[in-house]
Design a protein around this motif. Structure first.
Motif, PDB file in Angstrom:
ATOM      1  N   ALA A  68       1.735 -93.583  39.326  1.00  0.00           N
ATOM      2  CA  ALA A  68       1.525 -92.833  40.567  1.00  0.00           C
ATOM      3  C   ALA A  68       1.177 -91.375  40.286  1.00  0.00           C
ATOM      4  CB  ALA A  68       2.774 -92.920  41.442  1.00  0.00           C
ATOM      5  N   PHE A  69       1.931 -90.734  39.399  1.00  0.00           N
ATOM      6  CA  PHE A  69       1.773 -89.297  39.215  1.00  0.00           C
ATOM      7  C   PHE A  69       0.520 -88.915  38.442  1.00  0.00           C
ATOM      8  CE2 PHE A  69       6.685 -89.034  39.407  1.00  0.00           C
ATOM      9  CZ  PHE A  69       6.638 -89.169  40.790  1.00  0.00           C
ATOM     10  N   ALA A  70      -0.228 -89.918  37.976  1.00  0.00           N
ATOM     11  CA  ALA A  70      -1.537 -89.634  37.380  1.00  0.00           C
ATOM     12  C   ALA A  70      -2.586 -89.462  38.467  1.00  0.00           C
ATOM     13  CB  ALA A  70      -1.944 -90.760  36.439  1.00  0.00           C
ATOM     14  N   ARG A  71      -2.185 -89.682  39.718  1.00  0.00           N
ATOM     15  CA  ARG A  71      -3.101 -89.649  40.849  1.00  0.00           C
ATOM     16  C   ARG A  71      -2.489 -88.810  41.966  1.00  0.00           C
ATOM     17  NH1 ARG A  71      -2.858 -94.376  38.146  1.00  0.00           N
ATOM     18  NH2 ARG A  71      -4.823 -95.409  37.639  1.00  0.00           N
ATOM     19  N   ASN A  72      -3.121 -88.803  43.119  1.00  0.00           N
ATOM     20  CA  ASN A  72      -2.526 -88.178  44.297  1.00  0.00           C
ATOM     21  C   ASN A  72      -2.489 -89.214  45.419  1.00  0.00           C
ATOM     22  OD1 ASN A  72      -4.999 -87.904  46.066  1.00  0.00           O
ATOM     23  ND2 ASN A  72      -5.686 -86.711  44.304  1.00  0.00           N
ATOM     24  N   PRO A  73      -1.706 -89.015  46.455  1.00  0.00           N
ATOM     25  CA  PRO A  73      -1.569 -90.043  47.493  1.00  0.00           C
ATOM     26  C   PRO A  73      -2.886 -90.448  48.145  1.00  0.00           C
ATOM     27  CG  PRO A  73       0.202 -88.448  47.681  1.00  0.00           C
ATOM     28  CD  PRO A  73      -0.735 -87.912  46.653  1.00  0.00           C
ATOM     29  N   MET A  74      -3.812 -89.501  48.329  1.00  0.00           N
ATOM     30  CA  MET A  74      -5.074 -89.836  48.988  1.00  0.00           C
ATOM     31  C   MET A  74      -5.943 -90.729  48.115  1.00  0.00           C
ATOM     32  SD  MET A  74      -6.914 -89.570  51.748  1.00  0.00           S
ATOM     33  CE  MET A  74      -6.175 -88.214  52.682  1.00  0.00           C
ATOM     34  N   SER A  75      -6.103 -90.372  46.841  1.00  0.00           N
ATOM     35  CA  SER A  75      -6.965 -91.165  45.971  1.00  0.00           C
ATOM     36  C   SER A  75      -6.409 -92.573  45.786  1.00  0.00           C
ATOM     37  CB  SER A  75      -7.131 -90.483  44.608  1.00  0.00           C
ATOM     38  OG  SER A  75      -5.892 -90.378  43.927  1.00  0.00           O
ATOM     39  N   LEU A  76      -5.104 -92.681  45.651  1.00  0.00           N
ATOM     40  CA  LEU A  76      -4.495 -94.000  45.480  1.00  0.00           C
ATOM     41  C   LEU A  76      -4.539 -94.808  46.775  1.00  0.00           C
ATOM     42  CD1 LEU A  76      -3.202 -95.932  43.569  1.00  0.00           C
ATOM     43  CD2 LEU A  76      -0.999 -94.823  43.947  1.00  0.00           C
ATOM     44  N   ALA A  77      -4.425 -94.123  47.906  1.00  0.00           N
ATOM     45  CA  ALA A  77      -4.500 -94.815  49.200  1.00  0.00           C
ATOM     46  C   ALA A  77      -5.853 -95.480  49.384  1.00  0.00           C
ATOM     47  CB  ALA A  77      -4.235 -93.829  50.336  1.00  0.00           C
ATOM     48  N   TYR A  78      -6.927 -94.794  48.989  1.00  0.00           N
ATOM     49  CA  TYR A  78      -8.267 -95.386  49.099  1.00  0.00           C
ATOM     50  C   TYR A  78      -8.383 -96.648  48.237  1.00  0.00           C
ATOM     51  CZ  TYR A  78     -10.650 -91.592  51.653  1.00  0.00           C
ATOM     52  OH  TYR A  78     -11.075 -90.702  52.614  1.00  0.00           O
ATOM     53  N   THR A  79      -7.969 -96.548  46.975  1.00  0.00           N
ATOM     54  CA  THR A  79      -8.097 -97.686  46.061  1.00  0.00           C
ATOM     55  C   THR A  79      -7.292 -98.878  46.556  1.00  0.00           C
ATOM     56  OG1 THR A  79      -8.402 -96.176  44.182  1.00  0.00           O
ATOM     57  CG2 THR A  79      -7.809 -98.452  43.675  1.00  0.00           C
ATOM     58  N   ALA A  80      -6.050 -98.633  46.951  1.00  0.00           N
ATOM     59  CA  ALA A  80      -5.189 -99.718  47.409  1.00  0.00           C
ATOM     60  C   ALA A  80      -5.718-100.332  48.704  1.00  0.00           C
ATOM     61  CB  ALA A  80      -3.764 -99.203  47.612  1.00  0.00           C
TER      62      ALA A  80
END
Length: 355
Positions: A68-80
């Motif tokens: 998780a901490f290699a990313r930010n909530p927005m970028s991970l939200a898009y991928t997921a």
């Protein structure tokens, strides 16, 4: 009980692994697996799930874990969100924090208060998904993350299946409580025992659940458990040796010593740590020899293929609802088929924290 499969490491499949992963997913579905988990190690954890999603219809697809901490909530939200749409609602987002040196020195990202940061990360991601799925204005303001801008041009189509389920890998008490408070499931570390799960991990997760007004009925425990199995005595011995070596490796890490101390094996942990730091050329072999049968049987389910399913059910049937075979040794994947068949017929586990 759902039985899941972990994807092989990238180097085990060769340069055309993304092409072959569709075949791996289809074969897993035919074999009766309920889920397929991809790890973030020497490759991206999401890309392998794309061909697997296209080649399957019912198999759930997850990350165990993505950092998780290699990313930010927005970028991970898009991928997921994209994977949730691609898989028609079959995606499971498994998160982990990693450790400070990797976050700061490998990924070049900030590290502080990991449990509090993880909780806010997940809450922020859920707020983003809610905006995309409902049209509600995005207004998330936290101590670590702030997301207050989302225009129609950057908003993806809503997910007919809703947001993905979120699982969290946790070792310490604080992160385990976060899993209970804001996640759909927990990914306990493989270096654990039935006793530690019952006496420590699940009660800790239950405190997090209770703080959010939830119960274990609202929660999933997905456990990658050590197993020792083989069709011949030679295969069984090779499996025992592989499991002993893995237990010794994990046991040499001071952060995991609480599991050993629960059983009164604190001295073993200190001995393993000391050996791991020595200059002895055969130190890893020596460490494995310190793992006697009592320790092995506590950390691993030891049984021949036709008895393995019954043994897993007896040990974890009422506390784990998803199980993956963790076998750190060369083996034929078909040895798990009798256990898969047995455990698929056991039905949902009655959830409890004690036997």
């Amino acid at each position: 009980m759902r039985i899941d499969m972990k994807l092989p490491k990238p180097d085990a499949l060769g340069g055309d692994r993304l092409t072959r992963l569709g075949e791996v997913g289809a074969a897993a579905e035919r074999s009766g697996y309920s889920g397929l988990w991809s790890a973030e190690s020497s490759g991206d954890p999401f890309l392998p799930l794309v061909p697997a999603a296209a080649a399957t219809e019912q198999l759930q697809l997850g990350t165990a874990i993505t950092v998780a901490f290699a990313r930010n909530p927005m970028s991970l939200a898009y991928t997921a969100h994209d994977l949730q749409l691609l898989s028609s609602g079959r995606f499971l987002l498994g998160l982990g924090s990693q450790v400070r040196p990797h976050i700061e020195r490998r990924f070049g990202m900030p590290w502080s208060q990991p449990a509090a940061r993880m909780r806010e990360f997940i809450e922020a991601m859920r707020a983003i998904w809610n905006t995309w799925n409902t049209g509600e204005k995005l207004d998330f303001r936290g101590d670590f993350y702030s997301h207050t801008l989302m225009t129609p041009f950057f908003s993806p189509a809503p997910s007919p299946s809703g947001p993905p389920k979120v699982y969290l890998a946790a070792v310490g008490d604080k992160m385990t409580e976060v899993a209970g408070a804001v996640c759909d499931g927990l990914l306990p570390h493989p270096f654990t025992t039935e006793r530690y799960l019952r006496e420590h991990t699940l009660p800790t997760a239950h405190r997090g659940l209770a703080s959010a007004g939830r119960t274990l009925a609202d929660f999933s425990v997905s456990f990658s458990g050590l197993v020792v199995s083989g069709r011949t005595e030679e295969e069984m011995e090779r499996a025992r040796d592989g499991a002993r070596a893995q237990i010794a490796f994990y046991g040499s890490t001071p952060a995991y010593h609480s599991v050993l101390e629960t059983h009164g094996w604190g001295e073993l942990g200190r001995a393993l740590t000391e050996l791991s730091k020595s200059d002895a050329p055969d130190r890893w072999t020596q460490m494995g020899k310190l793992i006697d049968d009592e320790v092995l049987d506590s950390f691993a389910v030891v049984a021949e293929p036709d008895r393995l399913g019954t043994a897993i059910e007896a040990r974890f049937g009422d506390i784990v609802d998803r199980f993956s075979f963790y076998a750190p040794y060369d083996h034929d994947p078909e040895i798990w088929l009798p256990a898969i068949e047995h455990l698929r017929q056991t039905g949902p586990a009655p959830r409890s924290t004690s036997k």
